[in-house]
Design a protein around this motif. Structure first.
Motif, PDB file in Angstrom:
ATOM      1  N   UNK A   1       0.813  -1.216   0.000  1.00  0.00           N
ATOM      2  CA  UNK A   1       0.000   0.000   0.000  1.00  0.00           C
ATOM      3  C   UNK A   1       0.847   1.268   0.000  1.00  0.00           C
ATOM      4  N   UNK A   2       2.075   1.182   0.520  1.00  0.00           N
ATOM      5  CA  UNK A   2       2.876   2.393   0.746  1.00  0.00           C
ATOM      6  C   UNK A   2       3.855   2.717  -0.377  1.00  0.00           C
ATOM      7  N   UNK A   3       4.296   1.719  -1.137  1.00  0.00           N
ATOM      8  CA  UNK A   3       5.316   1.964  -2.154  1.00  0.00           C
ATOM      9  C   UNK A   3       4.817   2.991  -3.172  1.00  0.00           C
ATOM     10  N   UNK A   4       5.658   3.983  -3.439  1.00  0.00           N
ATOM     11  CA  UNK A   4       5.314   5.045  -4.389  1.00  0.00           C
ATOM     12  C   UNK A   4       4.684   6.260  -3.752  1.00  0.00           C
ATOM     13  N   UNK A   5       4.281   6.151  -2.492  1.00  0.00           N
ATOM     14  CA  UNK A   5       3.698   7.292  -1.784  1.00  0.00           C
ATOM     15  C   UNK A   5       4.753   8.008  -0.954  1.00  0.00           C
ATOM     16  N   UNK A   6       4.418   9.183  -0.479  1.00  0.00           N
ATOM     17  CA  UNK A   6       5.320   9.942   0.374  1.00  0.00           C
ATOM     18  C   UNK A   6       5.347   9.335   1.773  1.00  0.00           C
ATOM     19  N   UNK A   7       6.412   9.629   2.506  1.00  0.00           N
ATOM     20  CA  UNK A   7       6.553   9.054   3.843  1.00  0.00           C
ATOM     21  C   UNK A   7       5.419   9.507   4.766  1.00  0.00           C
ATOM     22  N   UNK A   8       4.932  10.730   4.579  1.00  0.00           N
ATOM     23  CA  UNK A   8       3.812  11.208   5.395  1.00  0.00           C
ATOM     24  C   UNK A   8       2.547  10.404   5.111  1.00  0.00           C
ATOM     25  N   UNK A   9       2.395   9.939   3.856  1.00  0.00           N
ATOM     26  CA  UNK A   9       1.231   9.120   3.513  1.00  0.00           C
ATOM     27  C   UNK A   9       1.311   7.746   4.167  1.00  0.00           C
ATOM     28  N   UNK A  10       2.526   7.246   4.396  1.00  0.00           N
ATOM     29  CA  UNK A  10       2.681   5.921   5.014  1.00  0.00           C
ATOM     30  C   UNK A  10       2.065   5.898   6.410  1.00  0.00           C
ATOM     31  N   UNK A  11       2.176   7.017   7.130  1.00  0.00           N
ATOM     32  CA  UNK A  11       1.587   7.093   8.473  1.00  0.00           C
ATOM     33  C   UNK A  11       0.071   7.009   8.378  1.00  0.00           C
ATOM     34  N   UNK A  12      -0.501   7.698   7.401  1.00  0.00           N
ATOM     35  CA  UNK A  12      -1.956   7.699   7.224  1.00  0.00           C
ATOM     36  C   UNK A  12      -2.443   6.316   6.773  1.00  0.00           C
ATOM     37  N   UNK A  13      -1.700   5.678   5.878  1.00  0.00           N
ATOM     38  CA  UNK A  13      -2.073   4.340   5.399  1.00  0.00           C
ATOM     39  C   UNK A  13      -2.070   3.351   6.553  1.00  0.00           C
ATOM     40  N   UNK A  14      -1.043   3.413   7.389  1.00  0.00           N
ATOM     41  CA  UNK A  14      -1.001   2.536   8.563  1.00  0.00           C
ATOM     42  C   UNK A  14      -2.217   2.766   9.457  1.00  0.00           C
ATOM     43  N   UNK A  15      -2.564   4.041   9.654  1.00  0.00           N
ATOM     44  CA  UNK A  15      -3.727   4.355  10.484  1.00  0.00           C
ATOM     45  C   UNK A  15      -5.020   3.807   9.909  1.00  0.00           C
ATOM     46  N   UNK A  16      -5.120   3.745   8.577  1.00  0.00           N
ATOM     47  CA  UNK A  16      -6.350   3.253   7.941  1.00  0.00           C
ATOM     48  C   UNK A  16      -6.493   1.740   8.034  1.00  0.00           C
ATOM     49  N   UNK A  17      -5.383   1.025   8.291  1.00  0.00           N
ATOM     50  CA  UNK A  17      -5.457  -0.429   8.442  1.00  0.00           C
ATOM     51  C   UNK A  17      -6.121  -0.781   9.764  1.00  0.00           C
ATOM     52  N   UNK A  18      -5.887   0.026  10.788  1.00  0.00           N
ATOM     53  CA  UNK A  18      -6.481  -0.165  12.113  1.00  0.00           C
ATOM     54  C   UNK A  18      -5.919  -1.397  12.787  1.00  0.00           C
ATOM     55  N   UNK A  19      -4.720  -1.253  13.356  1.00  0.00           N
ATOM     56  CA  UNK A  19      -4.087  -2.358  14.083  1.00  0.00           C
ATOM     57  C   UNK A  19      -4.051  -2.045  15.567  1.00  0.00           C
ATOM     58  N   UNK A  20      -4.037  -3.102  16.358  1.00  0.00           N
ATOM     59  CA  UNK A  20      -3.745  -3.010  17.785  1.00  0.00           C
ATOM     60  C   UNK A  20      -2.617  -4.000  18.044  1.00  0.00           C
ATOM     61  N   UNK A  21      -1.546  -3.547  18.653  1.00  0.00           N
ATOM     62  CA  UNK A  21      -0.358  -4.395  18.773  1.00  0.00           C
ATOM     63  C   UNK A  21      -0.565  -5.559  19.729  1.00  0.00           C
ATOM     64  N   UNK A  22      -1.511  -5.473  20.637  1.00  0.00           N
ATOM     65  CA  UNK A  22      -1.811  -6.625  21.481  1.00  0.00           C
ATOM     66  C   UNK A  22      -2.277  -7.815  20.656  1.00  0.00           C
ATOM     67  N   UNK A  23      -2.941  -7.541  19.541  1.00  0.00           N
ATOM     68  CA  UNK A  23      -3.415  -8.589  18.645  1.00  0.00           C
ATOM     69  C   UNK A  23      -2.336  -8.995  17.660  1.00  0.00           C
ATOM     70  N   UNK A  24      -1.537  -8.034  17.197  1.00  0.00           N
ATOM     71  CA  UNK A  24      -0.459  -8.338  16.248  1.00  0.00           C
ATOM     72  C   UNK A  24       0.583  -9.237  16.910  1.00  0.00           C
ATOM     73  N   UNK A  25       0.969  -8.914  18.138  1.00  0.00           N
ATOM     74  CA  UNK A  25       2.069  -9.601  18.816  1.00  0.00           C
ATOM     75  C   UNK A  25       1.602 -10.661  19.812  1.00  0.00           C
ATOM     76  N   UNK A  26       0.384 -11.193  19.613  1.00  0.00           N
ATOM     77  CA  UNK A  26      -0.141 -12.116  20.602  1.00  0.00           C
ATOM     78  C   UNK A  26       0.785 -13.295  20.845  1.00  0.00           C
TER      79      UNK A  26
END
Length: 386
Positions: free
Chosen positions: A361-386
């Motif tokens: 999702x991030x390749x080709x976008x600006x670094x500032x957009x990468x932060x927004x893209x991550x936010x749109x995925x909606x992760x919680x690290x308790x679930x990612x790192x279970x």
């Protein structure tokens, strides 16, 4: 002499170098202890590798060494925004394994708690997304104002605001206190007014549209191949919702639609969540209308194990229980060898799986957009790192 000093050379002849940047693990926009290893060409993302594992707690290994019921509060700590949905999925897995029925009133209460949880999650992630966009804390505070009203209900029902530990195999821990249904009705009656206000400020906001439209596009084919689920998948136009596909619990009794996006960009992921909140309100209205006034709250088969949960021993076998959690399909795979502890316990965590396509999702976008893209995925690290 001055002219020569300030002479600008042709940039085409300059060799460019990429720059490797670590964003995190303490970056405020990473939604937990998470790091992005980013390679940049100027400000454009060339490569991005998510680095996780900072919160790994051996959740699955612990569950294989404690009783089935003792795992229920551990599920609260997965996606700690949505403990009711986590409880729901684990309860369904064990009920399928042990062939347990669930009383009618308990079924309705479960659905009500699950849909209130969806409201909590979606309103919060939209607030956080606006924060990632640079809108400061105003949208988050608006969102949390509404979230608090629902958390008050969770506290009233379970004794806890976030780590609810409310469901039990074959039902729920306790019945609703007197007046709770009336308070829930009041919350959902006022929620559409808040959504209208939120949308007036956001949906056609010029800055939000410019920053989110055609950014982080997730093609439907990639979404399906990568096992993406939840609002991420539906924003890409794929009509898949576990509530419709499995019709688990009593979801087949409710009339609701599955909102779909067209482009699969950050904006579609935002707007799908707005529409999903409106559909959750429809489900809540129907559930509150039809819930039995009285009735049992736990299966009679589980009565002997209410005070002695360690004696609960499901028959030998395996089962997979899943729900449409706010972030996507949350599933529990459990294998029983007939003892009080699971022989095998595995979590299908939507936050972890949805995160796997972050680089695409991030390749080709600006670094500032990468932060927004991550936010749109909606992760919680308790679930990612279970």
């Amino acid at each position: 002499m001055m002219e020569k000093m300030f002479e600008v050379q042709d940039p085409v002849n300059h060799d460019t170098q990429t720059l490797q940047v670590n964003i995190g693990p303490q970056h405020p926009s990473t939604h937990g202890v998470f790091r992005m290893n980013v390679v940049l060409d100027g400000e454009t993302v060339v490569s991005l590798k998510p680095v996780m594992g900072y919160l790994h707690r051996n959740h699955e290994q612990i569950a294989e060494n404690i009783s089935y019921t003792a795992s229920m509060p551990y599920t609260d700590r997965l996606d700690y925004f949505n403990s009711m949905s986590n409880n729901f999925a684990w309860a369904l897995a064990v009920e399928k394994l042990a062939n347990l029925d669930v009383p009618e009133r308990a079924q309705y209460i479960r659905v009500i708690m699950a849909e209130l949880t969806r409201l909590v999650n979606h309103v919060s992630v939209i607030g956080f997304l606006l924060n990632d966009l640079g809108a400061f804390f105003t949208p988050v505070l608006y969102a949390f104002r509404e979230r608090e009203k629902i958390l008050d209900i969770f506290e009233e029902v379970s004794g806890a605001r976030m780590m609810c530990n409310f469901l039990r195999f074959g039902g729920i821990k306790r019945d609703l206190p007197a007046g709770t249904l009336e308070r829930i009705k009041e919350v959902i009656q006022n929620f559409p007014k808040f959504l209208d206000e939120f949308e007036t400020l956001l949906t056609k906001n010029e800055i939000l549209c410019m920053r989110c439209q055609n950014v982080g596009v997730l093609p439907a084919e990639l979404a399906v191949n990568a096992s993406i689920t939840g609002p991420m998948l539906r924003a890409s136009g794929v009509n898949y919702d576990v509530r419709k596909a499995d019709k688990y619990s009593i979801y087949d009794r409710f009339d609701f639609k599955i909102p779909l996006g067209q482009t699969g960009d950050v904006y579609d992921r935002y707007y799908c969540r707005v529409l999903e909140m409106r559909e959750s309100l429809k489900i809540l209205q129907q559930a509150l209308r039809d819930i039995p006034v009285t009735g049992e709250i736990i299966s009679k088969k589980m009565a002997p194990f209410v005070k002695a949960p360690r004696n609960f021993k499901p028959p030998v076998g395996e089962a997979y229980g899943r729900v449409e959690a706010p972030k996507g399909e949350l599933g529990f795979y459990v294998v029983s060898d007939g003892t009080p502890q699971p022989w095998r316990y595995h979590v299908r965590a939507p936050s972890l799986i949805n995160l796997t396509i972050l680089e695409d999702l991030c390749i080709g976008h600006k670094v500032a957009d990468a932060i927004v893209i991550l936010g749109s995925i909606d992760i919680v690290l308790g679930e990612v790192d279970h």
